[in-house]
Design a protein around this motif. Sequence first.
Motif, short mmCIF file in Angstrom:
data_model
loop_
_atom_site.label_atom_id
_atom_site.label_comp_id
_atom_site.label_asym_id
_atom_site.label_seq_id
_atom_site.Cartn_x
_atom_site.Cartn_y
_atom_site.Cartn_z
N ARG A 33 13.11 2.05 -8.70
CA ARG A 33 13.05 2.80 -7.68
C ARG A 33 11.31 1.42 -7.32
NH1 ARG A 33 12.46 8.65 -6.86
NH2 ARG A 33 12.15 8.20 -4.60
N ILE A 34 10.80 0.69 -6.48
CA ILE A 34 10.57 -0.02 -5.84
C ILE A 34 8.96 0.34 -6.25
CG2 ILE A 34 12.15 -0.40 -4.28
CD1 ILE A 34 9.44 0.36 -2.59
N HIS A 35 8.07 -0.66 -6.39
CA HIS A 35 6.83 -0.60 -6.73
C HIS A 35 6.18 -1.08 -5.82
CE1 HIS A 35 6.59 -5.20 -7.77
NE2 HIS A 35 7.97 -4.63 -8.42
N VAL A 36 4.52 -0.81 -6.23
CA VAL A 36 3.94 -0.61 -5.03
C VAL A 36 3.91 -2.90 -4.27
CG1 VAL A 36 1.47 -0.40 -4.08
CG2 VAL A 36 2.17 -0.30 -6.50
N GLY A 37 4.09 -3.12 -5.77
CA GLY A 37 4.61 -4.93 -4.95
C GLY A 37 5.09 -5.38 -4.42
N ASN A 38 6.29 -4.08 -4.59
CA ASN A 38 8.21 -4.41 -3.49
C ASN A 38 7.35 -4.29 -2.41
OD1 ASN A 38 9.94 -5.10 -5.62
ND2 ASN A 38 9.46 -3.52 -5.93
N ALA A 39 6.81 -3.34 -1.74
CA ALA A 39 5.74 -2.44 -0.48
C ALA A 39 5.29 -3.57 0.22
CB ALA A 39 5.21 -1.27 -0.81
N ARG A 40 4.84 -4.63 -0.19
CA ARG A 40 3.59 -5.47 0.46
C ARG A 40 4.45 -5.93 1.37
NH1 ARG A 40 -1.52 -9.54 0.96
NH2 ARG A 40 -0.63 -10.67 -1.37
N PRO A 41 5.43 -7.24 0.93
CA PRO A 41 6.53 -7.70 2.44
C PRO A 41 7.06 -6.69 3.20
CG PRO A 41 7.70 -7.75 0.35
CD PRO A 41 5.75 -7.38 -0.54
N TYR A 42 6.74 -5.45 2.71
CA TYR A 42 7.95 -4.56 3.73
C TYR A 42 6.89 -4.22 4.85
CZ TYR A 42 10.50 -0.37 5.52
OH TYR A 42 10.84 0.25 6.64
N THR A 100 10.21 3.92 1.23
CA THR A 100 9.49 3.53 2.40
C THR A 100 9.38 3.90 3.93
OG1 THR A 100 11.80 2.09 3.15
CG2 THR A 100 9.84 0.36 1.80
N ASP A 101 10.68 4.89 4.07
CA ASP A 101 10.17 5.63 5.13
C ASP A 101 8.42 6.28 5.01
OD1 ASP A 101 12.18 5.27 6.89
OD2 ASP A 101 13.17 7.37 5.88
N ARG A 102 8.12 6.67 4.36
CA ARG A 102 6.78 7.47 3.96
C ARG A 102 5.46 6.40 3.81
NH1 ARG A 102 9.11 9.84 -1.26
NH2 ARG A 102 9.91 11.94 -0.28
N LEU A 103 6.08 5.36 4.28
CA LEU A 103 4.65 4.63 4.82
C LEU A 103 5.17 4.53 6.30
CD1 LEU A 103 6.10 1.33 2.64
CD2 LEU A 103 3.46 2.41 2.32
N GLY A 104 5.63 5.34 7.07
CA GLY A 104 5.46 5.52 8.24
C GLY A 104 5.57 4.53 9.08
N LEU A 273 6.00 2.75 -5.90
CA LEU A 273 5.07 2.83 -4.02
C LEU A 273 5.21 5.21 -4.34
CD1 LEU A 273 5.04 2.22 -1.63
CD2 LEU A 273 7.25 2.38 -1.16
N GLU A 274 6.59 5.20 -5.22
CA GLU A 274 6.61 6.96 -4.67
C GLU A 274 5.61 7.42 -5.57
OE1 GLU A 274 8.88 8.76 -7.43
OE2 GLU A 274 9.49 10.45 -6.61
N GLN A 275 5.08 6.99 -6.13
CA GLN A 275 3.41 8.03 -6.86
C GLN A 275 2.29 7.42 -5.76
OE1 GLN A 275 3.32 9.58 -9.88
NE2 GLN A 275 5.47 9.71 -9.87
N VAL A 276 2.36 5.93 -5.14
CA VAL A 276 0.98 5.01 -5.19
C VAL A 276 1.55 6.51 -3.83
CG1 VAL A 276 -0.46 3.64 -4.21
CG2 VAL A 276 0.94 3.54 -6.37
N LEU A 277 2.26 6.63 -3.33
CA LEU A 277 2.11 7.64 -1.82
C LEU A 277 2.08 8.48 -1.48
CD1 LEU A 277 4.96 5.24 0.14
CD2 LEU A 277 2.26 5.65 0.46
N LYS A 278 2.18 9.77 -3.10
CA LYS A 278 1.78 11.13 -2.98
C LYS A 278 0.08 11.46 -2.74
CE LYS A 278 4.70 12.61 -6.33
NZ LYS A 278 5.23 12.92 -7.85
#
Length: 437
Positions: A33-42, A100-104, A273-278
């Motif tokens: 599963r991707i982590h928060v860092g991976n979410a930054r470029p996204y 990443t969908d949950r980032l909206g 990312l999953e945990q942070v986005l809860k």
Amino acid sequence: MRLYSTLQRELVELPPSPAKIGIYVCGPTVYQRIHVGNARPYVIFLWLRNWLKHRQYEVKLVSNITDVNDKIYVEAAHRSPPIESRKLAEEMSDRYREDTDRLGLGRPDAEPTATETMGEIVAMIAELIAGGHAYEAQGDVYFRVESYGDYGQLSRQKPDQMEDQEPGPLKEDPRDFALWKATKQGEDTSWESPWGKGRPGWHIECSAMAAKLLGPSFEIHGGGLDLVFPHHENELAQSRAAGQEFAHIWMHNGLLRLTGEKMSKSLGNIQTLEQVLKPPPEGWGRETLLLFFMTAHWRSPIDFSIETMDAAQAQANAFREALALDERENPTEEWSRLEQALDDDFNTPLALSILHEWRSRGARSLLFQGLSLFGLNTLKEEARPEVVKLQEERDTARKQRDFQRADELRRHIEKAGWSASDTSSGTVLWPKHERKH
RNA sequence: GGCGCGGUGGCCGAGUGGCUAGGCAGAGGCCUGCAAAGCCUCGUACAGCAGUUCGAUUCUGCUCCGCGCCUCCA
């Protein structure tokens, strides 16, 4: 609009709009599963895509998913029981899309995988061999670094100064890198090629996908700062050697750091990312994470910690309240200030400060419009009927000057995750989101 | 060893050759039934040392410190 480019080491102007802008961003390798860092470029590149569209550009954002890679083989084999690497890649691709969908923020315009690009990859390798830029060696194919004179221009590495490498037994030069790897024991996926069964090296998939979906020349290539060398250096070398102009602007986002003892001990809990986005109270939720990313310029490193996330959370709540309060002014001509901040190297911290100014002045319409650019329109919420009912009861109690009852009802409202602010024009309810520590 | 990016007030973080960033946290006050918001007031910010300049946090050089990369990490 101008953006800082690693290749030129300076701000580079985008063609005036309307124009076509192709953006290629390196996505994750799907082995966990991707982590928060991976979410930054996204997040950064989705924001940028959305902003450029807003600015009347015709944008196509391509972000790949690397589904063939050593790490995937290793992880799949270490599962108990072991699973096929293809299955693991599929499963983790699905998780990646969910997370990443949950980032909206919407999705990239295309999300190719290495697997589905195999034809183009093989063709490109063949072309490089034909041009003398690559050579086959016992089923492997390597890129001949010596054949490309500008090698090192992106990372400014001088080839002869680079750390000594263990020369691969089949390589002509230790700096050469693999375009195609012959199948090895333990690898459960392979593809036919003119050089026998094998699979692509890491760098070639991006070159092939970019050419396939964006053409031989496009505007922006993005990814994490850690990809400058070797990954992007090699992509650039391959594509240019194949006669393509490739990307004009190279954007490299700063990396996310984890700091603080407590934090690093519980990495597992808050890192994905999953945990942070809860949603709170379990996690921080998407709005806090997005605000957190806004606080740092995209090129700067950013520290992920309880303190920095709490600060972002406090900002989110301040915006939530402001969006619920009455509009006090509407200086529409000030919209251009936000445009200027974003057009100048996409300066989100500066944009954020402008949003805060509008917040404190009560320029609600502008604030909402600005927040919406970053997917933060959801900061405005309607209260659920049961909360509204509590508020109505509280109003009655206040009219009867039964303040004890009113305060009690306020606590009920707060328990439900809402906050009541009494203003001169009546009471407003706004959602207060807080993570429990 | 090489390449690159940074060091701004308690914390996060913009920006500028001379004039207010902004947020979080803190102290006092106005307002409020109480809060919140808003408003007012407060705390000697620009790593260090030279240099350029009438004037540098902003330009130049050096030093110190931090971070990233140097073959498969976003």
